[in-house]
Design a protein around this motif. Structure first.
Motif, PDB file in Angstrom:
ATOM      1  N   LEU A 422     -40.942  -4.284  47.889  1.00 19.33           N
ATOM      2  CA  LEU A 422     -40.551  -3.205  46.983  1.00 19.33           C
ATOM      3  C   LEU A 422     -41.269  -1.902  47.317  1.00 19.33           C
ATOM      4  N   GLU A 423     -42.435  -2.023  47.918  1.00 16.64           N
ATOM      5  CA  GLU A 423     -43.221  -0.845  48.280  1.00 16.64           C
ATOM      6  C   GLU A 423     -42.405   0.113  49.134  1.00 16.64           C
ATOM      7  N   ARG A 424     -41.509  -0.460  49.961  1.00 21.55           N
ATOM      8  CA  ARG A 424     -40.854   0.418  50.933  1.00 21.55           C
ATOM      9  C   ARG A 424     -39.859   1.391  50.313  1.00 21.55           C
ATOM     10  N   PHE A 425     -39.532   1.191  49.070  1.00 23.64           N
ATOM     11  CA  PHE A 425     -38.623   2.147  48.426  1.00 23.64           C
ATOM     12  C   PHE A 425     -39.375   3.406  47.980  1.00 23.64           C
ATOM     13  N   GLU A 426     -40.693   3.318  47.924  1.00 21.58           N
ATOM     14  CA  GLU A 426     -41.553   4.471  47.614  1.00 21.58           C
ATOM     15  C   GLU A 426     -41.049   5.281  46.435  1.00 21.58           C
TER      16      GLU A 426
END
Ligand SMILES: C[S@@+](CC[C@H](N)C(=O)[O-])C[C@H]1O[C@@H](n2cnc3c(N)ncnc32)[C@H](O)[C@@H]1O
Length: 501
Positions: A422-426
């Protein structure tokens, strides 16, 4: 005559009781045109309101949690007499003492450490208050006329009748009231047939509530009004335009469930067969969208999981509940394999609610945010098409609370794949938070939420605005960025629905 010259506790000027058509007994009718979001009925003093047993140590028995929601840190103090009920402070204690606790405290003390079950505590209060003539005469008369369905209960549900009878014996024995046991049993039956789930301003169940005027409202699966509570005050609000003379209908059951389930619950709990427009309409046999036959196994599994997670107080002591983490995994597996048409139907709608609860219990806030976003953007607009529906508003609030935690960079205790992914959606959680709250605030005035909910939203929005201002930012001028952030949340939702988590 009543000894209490109480202020009129009911404001029925927008409603009038009358005989309802189609054999529904009596009902409430609109005395004037009522717009969506307006009060249909507001009752400031309950006939009886009691907390679930497991809430007695957590929720103030005076304000019924209203002040606690306003101020999270409030510590409760136990009643020095019975040590069973708790209060925010002397004000809350004095209120409950005057209403009924002075009559029941010694009984609770004698029974300690046992605590009477919720229905018995409610009947005890009603019996004691009735005998002391604490109720206004018009309420006594309305209560006298309430339906009991005693014949149906005895014939169709002997176990329920036995429960009511045992409870009335106990109430008679402990209270010492003169009332005959049959009269107390009728109180018990009236409570079962006519009470509401008492909820807090966030629509979580905390107990039972009864008022004989509010109990006049009949059920429809195609309801035009919704019930909510703010402390011990009841609000009924119009969810769609109601014309003068229309009957006020609320829903007694979760109307997102398919017809067979709704009908079963109405039959078993209220002893009637629903003939509302939705139930009579052909093609509403199951969910509006029938899934392909190969989803039957998933459905069975979903209902099995739901029965293990029921937040109903009766399941509190169910042994062998799976640890929340396993539960989240089991639910995720079922939800991941659903065809897109099924995500907005039951039992999957409730299952996602349970998944969010299980993730929260494990402090897996990022995954909880992702599923709360799925609910906010995809599920709720289909399930509750009216944006002023209180459930939809409460779900938006849940998303906002998660955005608060994530915007503060809260510790992630679980470093699982989904959290990391989920981190990659920033996502800029602060901007998402501001926008969700702005939309909630914009609905005020025509929303069906109770005032306490609107107060919570307004309070948080004020804080968030102050934080942006302190950073020299004005989100009202950041429309483009907000759109971009919602684009990211949209992609996160797609990613979840594609079964990537
Ligand atoms: C809370 S009371 C409502 C007031 C009730 N009609 C009366 O006269 O006192 C619930 C009872 O009303 C009746 N009722 C409510 N909604 C109904 C409906 N849609 N169809 C048939 N009966 C209904 C059932 O007898 C049910 O047990």
């Amino acid at each position: 005559m009543s000894k209490e010259a109480a202020p009129a506790p009911v404001t029925p000027e927008r409603t009038t009781p009358s005989i309802a058509p189609d054999g529904l007994g009596r009902g409430l009718f609109a005395a004037t045109d009522i717009n969506p979001g307006q009060d249909v009925l507001h009752i400031s003093i309950p006939f009886v309101a009691v907390l679930d047993t497991h809430q007695l140590g957590e929720v103030c028995s005076g304000c019924l949690g209203r002040r606690q929601l306003e101020n999270d840190d409030r510590r409760l103090k136990g009643c020095t007499g019975c040590q069973i009920v708790k209060y925010c402070d002397r004000t809350c204690q004095a209120k409950d003492w005057k209403f009924a606790h002075s009559l029941e405290c010694a009984i609770f003390q004698k029974l300690r450490p046992r605590i009477l079950p919720i229905n018995a505590r409610a009947v005890l209060r009603m019996a004691l208050r009735s005998e002391r003539q604490k109720y206004p005469p018009q309420e006594v008369e309305l209560f006298r006329q309430l339906e009991t369905h005693i014949k149906d209960i005895r014939e169709e549900n002997p176990a329920q009748w036995q429960r009511i009878s045992i409870s009335s014996k106990a109430v008679k024995a402990y209270s010492g009231v003169e009332m005959k046991e049959e009269v107390i049993s009728a109180y018990g039956a009236k409570l079962e047939l006519n009470s509401f789930n008492l909820t807090n301003a966030l629509y979580d169940r905390i107990g039972l509530y009864l008022h004989p005027y509010a109990a006049l409202m009949n059920h429809s699966c195609d309801y035009n009004a919704v019930v909510g509570f703010d402390g011990d005050e009841l609000y009924v609000k119009a969810i769609r335009p109601i014309a003068q003379g229309d009957q006020i209908f609320i829903s007694y059951v979760d109307t997102t469930n398919p017809r067979p389930l709704r009908q079963k619950e109405l039959r078993e709990r209220y002893y009637f067969r629903c003939r509302c427009t939705r139930c009579e309409q052909p093609g509403d046999e199951g969910n509006d969208e029938q899934g392909p036959t190969d989803s039957a196994a998933a459905e069975t599994q979903a209902y099995a999981l739901l029965s293990r997670t029921s937040s109903d107080s009766s399941s509190d002591l169910t042994p062998h509940l799976p640890a929340p983490n396993d539960l989240a995994t089991d639910i995720s597996t079922v939800l991941q394999n659903l065809p897109p048409t099924r995500i907005t139907t039951q039992p999957y709608v409730s299952l996602r609610d349970e998944l969010i609860a299980a993730l929260l219990a494990r402090q897996r806030y990022k995954a909880a945010f992702a599923h709360a976003a799925v609910r906010y953007l995809r599920i709720d607009p289909a399930v509750y098409p009216r944006e002023i529906h209180p459930i939809r508003l409460v779900h938006a609030w849940a998303l906002a609370r998660l955005a608060v935690l994530l915007s503060q960079g809260v510790e992630v205790t679980h470093g699982g794949e989904d959290e990391v992914a989920l981190e990659r959606f920033e996502v800029n959680f602060s901007l998402v938070l501001w926008e969700v709250l702005r939309r909630l605030v914009a609905l005020e005035g025509r929303s069906c939420a109770v005032p306490g909910f609107q107060g919570l939203v307004g309070g948080l929005f004020g804080q968030v605005q102050a934080e942006f201002a302190a950073a020299g930012l004005d989100p009202r001028r950041m429309e483009g960025q907000i759109r971009e952030e919602f684009g990211k949340v949209g992609r996160l939702v797609e990613w979840i629905l594609d079964g990537k988590v």
